[in-house]
Design an enzyme around this catalytic site. Sequence first.
Site, PDB file in Angstrom:
ATOM      1  N   GLU A   1      29.968   0.490 -25.726  1.00 36.29           N
ATOM      2  CA  GLU A   1      28.654   0.782 -25.150  1.00 36.29           C
ATOM      3  C   GLU A   1      27.792   1.353 -26.282  1.00 36.29           C
ATOM      4  OE1 GLU A   1      27.623  -0.058 -22.274  1.00 36.29           O
ATOM      5  OE2 GLU A   1      29.536  -0.718 -21.455  1.00 36.29           O
TER       6      GLU A   1
ATOM      7  N   CYS B   1      20.416   5.961 -25.077  1.00 39.29           N
ATOM      8  CA  CYS B   1      20.600   4.627 -25.654  1.00 39.29           C
ATOM      9  C   CYS B   1      19.721   3.565 -25.015  1.00 39.29           C
ATOM     10  CB  CYS B   1      22.063   4.214 -25.562  1.00 39.29           C
ATOM     11  SG  CYS B   1      22.701   4.158 -23.875  1.00 39.29           S
TER      12      CYS B   1
END
Length: 460
Positions: A212, A246
Amino acid sequence: MVATVVQTFPLAQQRQFFATGQTKSFEFRRAQLLKLRESILKYQDEAIAALGQDLRKPEFEARFEMIALVNEIDYALKHLKTWLKPKKATLSLIQLPGKAYQLPEPLGVVLIIGPWNFPFSLALQPLVGAIAAGNCAIVKPSELAPATSQVTAKVIRATFPENYLAAIEGGIETSQALLAEKFDHIFFTGGTAVGKIVMAAAAKHLTPVTLELGGKSPCIVDQNIDLKETAKRIIWGRFLNAGQICIAPDYLLVAASIQENLLKEMAACIREFYGDDPQTSPDYPRLISDRHWQRTAELLNQGEIYYGGHTNRGDRYIEPTIILNPDLTAPIMQEEIFGPILPVLTYDNLEEAITFIQSRPKPLALYIFSRSRDCRQQILTQTSSGGVCINDTVMHVGIDTLPFGGVGDSGMGAYHGKASFDTFTHYKSVLQKGFRFDLQWRYAPYAKNLPLLKQLFRSN
């Protein structure tokens, strides 16, 4: 001469416990999820205080993280029994009589490496999937958020035996030592550069990985929008956690005809959210470290500051900042910013904006603000990204029924809800036959059966 400290980890004990089969029953998995839920609620105030210490995270944002984490557990508890059922598969005529199915089974012992930006929830959220899937696990919290790392480890150690679930704290050396071990799966959340290191280490053992990562998530703003709502949602998504997220909008591509008005609205939103001096706002976090502050502060010189730009190194503070005409060859437009800076570019036609996105690595998220269905559809079909959010930012990450993950440089694999269970599960294909019926066509000698085989092939 300084002796080298050799770190040992409870992998052998976990493999022995996994081999007993105890982790595989529905009752065991459900009980462990309930224990994790109870422990999170028990230590949530300590976790919130730790997040405040590490990131100056507002209590509202920290409590929202706790709610999201508990909701993830509740979703798994609600659906676990269904997830554990074998998946039926259809058989072709030549396979009858018989039945086929996929049997979900745990992978074994897995490693979860958490990030520093959401150091509590993003270390434990993948663990929900690992537990639901019936695995043993080692969790490595981020050393860059030391207070939260301690609480995360406390939650695990106070709740589970080490031969089932373990927390390992430490710095880079600890991470390297863990990655040198053979796991059955590695789940990593963090930056692309470290993601490559994780993948290279995993490759030595042929260990599958879920990465991720992140990247530069673009936000396209069409002229056909609600100006105030668009500005509010962009500013919230960009400066949440001081931009250390993110999936934050990393840069804007704005229709030239509305740029001036949008900029004014966004500046007004910053003042509304954080006041005239965000450094005094209780709702505005700080950067995680001096090193990260230095890297982010250097980006301020790579474009024209429209709003913000004030800094305080000792406080690890950078004001919410909007930058115009960023240098496209500089780090501000080549690397993920991961901080409270928002570059703004303009476009004259939509094709120009799409071409710009296509020329860059695939992002983790892509944002579209437009009332036009044709505009939205054109962007959706001509760009690639881990996920898309239309007329909002960040909120898509909280949907249990949508897998969350990247593509290309922004990551591989996905999690959340059922996708978390699938990530830590191997679906074993099973074909079951009986003894009563057995057609002889497949057995030698073949000469007598060749005409039948040719006929079947022609009929297909």
